[in-house]
Design an enzyme around this catalytic site. Structure first.
Site, PDB file in Angstrom:
ATOM      1  N   GLY A  55       0.849  -1.194   0.000  1.00 34.32           N
ATOM      2  CA  GLY A  55       0.000   0.000   0.000  1.00 34.32           C
ATOM      3  C   GLY A  55       0.877   1.233   0.000  1.00 34.32           C
ATOM      4  O   GLY A  55       2.071   1.134   0.292  1.00 34.32           O
ATOM      5  N   CYS A  82       5.279  -6.156   1.646  1.00 38.15           N
ATOM      6  CA  CYS A  82       5.634  -4.738   1.652  1.00 38.15           C
ATOM      7  C   CYS A  82       4.917  -3.987   2.772  1.00 38.15           C
ATOM      8  O   CYS A  82       5.166  -4.264   3.936  1.00 38.15           O
ATOM      9  CB  CYS A  82       5.378  -4.130   0.271  1.00 38.15           C
ATOM     10  SG  CYS A  82       6.269  -2.573   0.067  1.00 38.15           S
ATOM     11  N   TYR A  83       3.993  -3.075   2.454  1.00 43.64           N
ATOM     12  CA  TYR A  83       3.264  -2.382   3.536  1.00 43.64           C
ATOM     13  C   TYR A  83       2.634  -3.410   4.477  1.00 43.64           C
ATOM     14  O   TYR A  83       2.640  -3.240   5.703  1.00 43.64           O
ATOM     15  CB  TYR A  83       2.178  -1.485   2.947  1.00 43.64           C
ATOM     16  CG  TYR A  83       1.370  -0.761   4.009  1.00 43.64           C
ATOM     17  CD1 TYR A  83       1.874   0.367   4.640  1.00 43.64           C
ATOM     18  CD2 TYR A  83       0.112  -1.234   4.398  1.00 43.64           C
ATOM     19  CE1 TYR A  83       1.142   1.023   5.629  1.00 43.64           C
ATOM     20  CE2 TYR A  83      -0.625  -0.584   5.381  1.00 43.64           C
ATOM     21  CZ  TYR A  83      -0.107   0.541   5.993  1.00 43.64           C
ATOM     22  OH  TYR A  83      -0.828   1.176   6.973  1.00 43.64           O
ATOM     23  N   HIS A 169       8.036  -7.786  -3.324  1.00 45.69           N
ATOM     24  CA  HIS A 169       6.747  -8.183  -3.894  1.00 45.69           C
ATOM     25  C   HIS A 169       6.865  -9.506  -4.657  1.00 45.69           C
ATOM     26  O   HIS A 169       7.257  -9.502  -5.823  1.00 45.69           O
ATOM     27  CB  HIS A 169       6.265  -7.117  -4.882  1.00 45.69           C
ATOM     28  CG  HIS A 169       5.822  -5.855  -4.220  1.00 45.69           C
ATOM     29  ND1 HIS A 169       4.525  -5.649  -3.816  1.00 45.69           N
ATOM     30  CD2 HIS A 169       6.511  -4.743  -3.862  1.00 45.69           C
ATOM     31  CE1 HIS A 169       4.427  -4.456  -3.253  1.00 45.69           C
ATOM     32  NE2 HIS A 169       5.616  -3.885  -3.264  1.00 45.69           N
ATOM     33  N   GLU A 171       4.585 -11.183  -5.957  1.00 52.96           N
ATOM     34  CA  GLU A 171       3.540 -11.323  -6.978  1.00 52.96           C
ATOM     35  C   GLU A 171       3.923 -10.756  -8.332  1.00 52.96           C
ATOM     36  O   GLU A 171       3.322 -11.097  -9.340  1.00 52.96           O
ATOM     37  CB  GLU A 171       2.228 -10.688  -6.493  1.00 52.96           C
ATOM     38  CG  GLU A 171       2.202  -9.161  -6.432  1.00 52.96           C
ATOM     39  CD  GLU A 171       2.821  -8.564  -5.169  1.00 52.96           C
ATOM     40  OE1 GLU A 171       3.606  -9.274  -4.507  1.00 52.96           O
ATOM     41  OE2 GLU A 171       2.540  -7.392  -4.864  1.00 52.96           O
ATOM     42  N   SER A 223     -24.098  -9.889 -26.117  1.00 53.40           N
ATOM     43  CA  SER A 223     -23.484  -8.895 -27.003  1.00 53.40           C
ATOM     44  C   SER A 223     -22.553  -9.552 -28.009  1.00 53.40           C
ATOM     45  O   SER A 223     -22.124  -8.929 -28.970  1.00 53.40           O
ATOM     46  CB  SER A 223     -22.680  -7.898 -26.167  1.00 53.40           C
ATOM     47  OG  SER A 223     -21.512  -8.536 -25.668  1.00 53.40           O
ATOM     48  N   GLY A 224     -22.219 -10.817 -27.761  1.00 58.47           N
ATOM     49  CA  GLY A 224     -21.243 -11.480 -28.618  1.00 58.47           C
ATOM     50  C   GLY A 224     -19.838 -11.332 -28.085  1.00 58.47           C
ATOM     51  O   GLY A 224     -18.907 -11.951 -28.570  1.00 58.47           O
ATOM     52  N   GLY A 225     -19.658 -10.501 -27.054  1.00 59.04           N
ATOM     53  CA  GLY A 225     -18.357 -10.384 -26.405  1.00 59.04           C
ATOM     54  C   GLY A 225     -18.081 -11.620 -25.560  1.00 59.04           C
ATOM     55  O   GLY A 225     -18.961 -12.470 -25.388  1.00 59.04           O
ATOM     56  N   VAL A 226     -16.849 -11.711 -25.040  1.00 61.09           N
ATOM     57  CA  VAL A 226     -16.442 -12.931 -24.334  1.00 61.09           C
ATOM     58  C   VAL A 226     -17.333 -13.198 -23.112  1.00 61.09           C
ATOM     59  O   VAL A 226     -17.849 -14.301 -22.943  1.00 61.09           O
ATOM     60  CB  VAL A 226     -14.971 -12.816 -23.877  1.00 61.09           C
ATOM     61  CG1 VAL A 226     -14.545 -14.067 -23.134  1.00 61.09           C
ATOM     62  CG2 VAL A 226     -14.054 -12.562 -25.063  1.00 61.09           C
ATOM     63  N   ASP A 227     -17.529 -12.177 -22.282  1.00 64.26           N
ATOM     64  CA  ASP A 227     -18.221 -12.417 -21.015  1.00 64.26           C
ATOM     65  C   ASP A 227     -19.674 -12.847 -21.217  1.00 64.26           C
ATOM     66  O   ASP A 227     -20.113 -13.837 -20.632  1.00 64.26           O
ATOM     67  CB  ASP A 227     -18.182 -11.170 -20.122  1.00 64.26           C
ATOM     68  CG  ASP A 227     -16.752 -10.707 -19.877  1.00 64.26           C
ATOM     69  OD1 ASP A 227     -15.831 -11.536 -20.041  1.00 64.26           O
ATOM     70  OD2 ASP A 227     -16.553  -9.526 -19.532  1.00 64.26           O
ATOM     71  N   SER A 228     -20.383 -12.096 -22.060  1.00 63.60           N
ATOM     72  CA  SER A 228     -21.800 -12.460 -22.196  1.00 63.60           C
ATOM     73  C   SER A 228     -21.943 -13.784 -22.949  1.00 63.60           C
ATOM     74  O   SER A 228     -22.859 -14.554 -22.673  1.00 63.60           O
ATOM     75  CB  SER A 228     -22.611 -11.337 -22.845  1.00 63.60           C
ATOM     76  OG  SER A 228     -22.321 -11.213 -24.213  1.00 63.60           O
ATOM     77  N   SER A 229     -21.014 -14.085 -23.864  1.00 65.84           N
ATOM     78  CA  SER A 229     -21.099 -15.371 -24.574  1.00 65.84           C
ATOM     79  C   SER A 229     -20.895 -16.538 -23.611  1.00 65.84           C
ATOM     80  O   SER A 229     -21.628 -17.532 -23.645  1.00 65.84           O
ATOM     81  CB  SER A 229     -20.041 -15.477 -25.675  1.00 65.84           C
ATOM     82  OG  SER A 229     -20.185 -14.429 -26.587  1.00 65.84           O
ATOM     83  N   LYS A 370     -10.611 -12.242 -16.151  1.00 66.38           N
ATOM     84  CA  LYS A 370     -10.850 -12.391 -17.592  1.00 66.38           C
ATOM     85  C   LYS A 370     -10.232 -13.677 -18.155  1.00 66.38           C
ATOM     86  O   LYS A 370     -10.866 -14.397 -18.923  1.00 66.38           O
ATOM     87  CB  LYS A 370     -10.254 -11.185 -18.317  1.00 66.38           C
ATOM     88  CG  LYS A 370     -10.686 -11.067 -19.745  1.00 66.38           C
ATOM     89  CD  LYS A 370     -12.033 -10.413 -19.807  1.00 66.38           C
ATOM     90  CE  LYS A 370     -12.530 -10.212 -21.203  1.00 66.38           C
ATOM     91  NZ  LYS A 370     -13.799  -9.468 -21.175  1.00 66.38           N
TER      92      LYS A 370
END
Ligand code: XMP
Length: 514
Positions: A55, A82-83, A169, A171, A223-229, A370
């Site tokens: 942070g 870290c923080y 870090h 990560e 919508s044809g996008g990845v998420d809604s498909s 994603k």
């Protein structure tokens, strides 16, 4: 059975989502919570482990993020980064000071390989440091397990209480053996089984959706996008014909996109969805006529979308559930929660309609990042070209045409964009560039065609590389590809006499033009 979960407690670090993703890469489900989350709520999650993020603050500053020390007694191992490591030491009786030498960047750290955190890590290893403060005195019960030239306590442990802390870090990819360290924490220290997999996610989601929906009716905006498909296919596998998908073609899609979506999800496609396509192009164009201000355009497109969707939903009648393609980054709140300036309102087509009669929302992808949505999509058998699609903004080409939108301009940008995409794919660059498209500048300029003067539009080509879409670099596409695309566009697209390549990164530009 309770899902094995590691909790990331966010103190406002830039990398909070990255930590969660790295943990999930180990096959362990991980969720992010703000440090403002009540202790009882975190405790009730029965986490297998907890990670405190970094942070921007100094832990002695008034108002600096902190947490109740009761957290150290719930029995879950904790890793402070870290923080987070400084806060752990501070809360348990150690001391934090301004470091005499600020460490920033890749630093060689010497680790104690006997620590469970460093099993199979090289004794000297490069780690990413970024701090002004450091631990100058460890809390009682801790021992140092790593140091660098300027940081005597680069990592610490209290094995009895299963508490670990790293000043660096693990990560970020610059920490060469960081993933190993996190996996050591998750498996060696927390004792996780690591059985979070996409196939089990898909299976469990289908069962849970079936239970929830019963014989109810479900409505989904596709919508044809990845998420809604992915959401639509998941729902259709779970409840079959109880699902109806409405696809609104707002006339701002890429060339042939409406037909492509219909080919996959429509009656002749592999999924047995109740699919309704609404061709609302004219409605959108007339609402957008003469509007030039980018935020107004976004607003009009978003609102009109909802009106069209509502009208369609009314024809179907009351439904029990409405599906939303929300994904995890939309859900996570930053721990510090400052008021950042709105650069553009990213409202997605598919926001919540007010006048649709439904009882409950289903958000089947709410827990996924994603890349996990894409993996779930593959698991469901959705073709790669759909699952790997580059992002496409909800307002579509409406924000890739600078100034007012007309059907003619949409056609122009669609053609130019299709050529650019073809050439990028032909050069084999489609897998390495994160996002690429053509935009129509609102600029006219003088040109010469044959023996005549022209006064026509300029198309801008954009291609960027990025991992998070928050910052981006202009992609260094070879001149040959740009030249070929340029030639094709000026020859094949009417009323375009000039092609420009956008060399700007983000910041100072944004990826889209509006
Ligand atoms: P900018 O232009 O803000 O874009 O640098 C960052 C990423 O977000 C996408 N984008 C949107 N996506 N609705 C969306 O769903 C929107 O209104 C919107 N505006 C931008 C953009 O394509 C890029 O991937």
């Amino acid at each position: 059975m309770k899902r094995e979960t590691v909790v990331v407690l966010d103190f406002g670090g830039q990398y909070n989502q990255l930590i969660a993703r790295r943990v999930r890469e180990c096959g362990v489900y991980c969720e992010i919570y703000s440090y403002k989350t009540e202790f009882e709520k975190i405790k009730a999650l029965q986490p297998k482990g907890i990670i405190f993020t970094g942070g921007p603050n100094s832990c002695y500053e008034p108002g600096a993020p902190t947490y109740t020390p009761e957290i150290f007694d719930i029995g879950a191992p904790i890793l402070g980064i870290c923080y987070g490591s400084q806060l752990m030491m501070h809360l348990l009786g150690g001391k934090i000071s301004k470091a005499p030498v600020r460490e920033y960047g890749k630093i060689e750290v010497t680790v104690d390989r006997n620590s469970k955190l460093f099993t199979d890590v090289s004794e000297k290893t490069i780690c990413w440091m970024s701090h002004n403060d450091y631990v100058s005195e460890m809390a009682p019960g801790f021992t140092a397990i790593a140091h660098s030239d300027n940081c005597p306590y680069a990592a610490m442990e209290n094995t009895q209480r299963k508490l670990y802390a790293t000043q660096f870090h693990p990560e970020v990819l610059h920490t060469q053996e960081g993933q190993k360290m996190l996996s050591n924490f998750v498996f060696n220290v927390c004792g996780c089984a690591g059985d979070w997999r996409m196939d089990s996610f898909v299976e469990q989601s289908i069962t849970a959706i079936r239970e929830k929906v019963g014989d109810g009716k479900v409505l989904c905006a596709l919508s044809g996008g990845v998420d809604s498909s992915v959401a639509a296919v998941l729902l259709s596998k779970a409840v079959g014909e109880q699902l109806t998908c409405v696809f609104v073609d707002h006339g701002l899609l890429r060339k042939n996109e409406g037909d492509e979506v219909e080919a996959v999800f429509g009656p002749d496609g592999p999924y047995k969805l109740n699919f309704i396509r609404v061709n609302a192009q004219e409605r959108f164009y007339s609402k957008l006529a003469g509007v030039t201000e980018p935020e107004s355009k976004r607003k009009i497109i978003g609102e009109e979308f909802i009106r069209v969707f509502e009208e369609e939903a009314k024809k179907i009648g009351a439904v029990d559930f409405l599906v939303q393609g929300t994904i995890y980054p939309d859900v996570v709140e930053s721990g510090v929660g400052g008021e950042s300036t709105v650069i553009k309102s990213h409202h997605n087509v598919g926001g919540l309609p007010e006048h649709v009669d439904f009882k409950e929302i289903i958000e089947p992808l709410r827990d996924l990042f994603k890349d996990e949505v894409r993996r779930a999509g593959r698991e469901l058998g959705i073709p790669d070209y759909l699952v790997d699609r580059q992002p496409f903004p909800g307002p579509g080409l409406g924000i890739r045409i600078i100034g007012d939108v007309t059907a003619e301009k949409v056609a122009m940008v669609q053609e130019a964009d299709a050529i650019w995409r073809e050439e990028i794919a032909a050069a084999g660059l489609d897998k390495t560039i994160s996002q690429y498209f053509a935009a129509l500048t609102n600029m006219h300029s003088v040109g010469v065609m044959g023996d005549g003067r022209t006064y026509d539009y300029a198309i801008a080509l954009r291609a960027v590389t990025t991992t998070d879409f928050m910052t981006a670099e202009s992609a260094q596409v070879s001149w040959e590809v740009i030249e070929k695309t340029t030639n094709r566009i000026v020859n094949e697209v009417k009323h375009v006499n000039r092609v420009l390549y956008d060399c700007t990164g983000k910041p100072p530009a944004t990826i889209e033009f509006e």
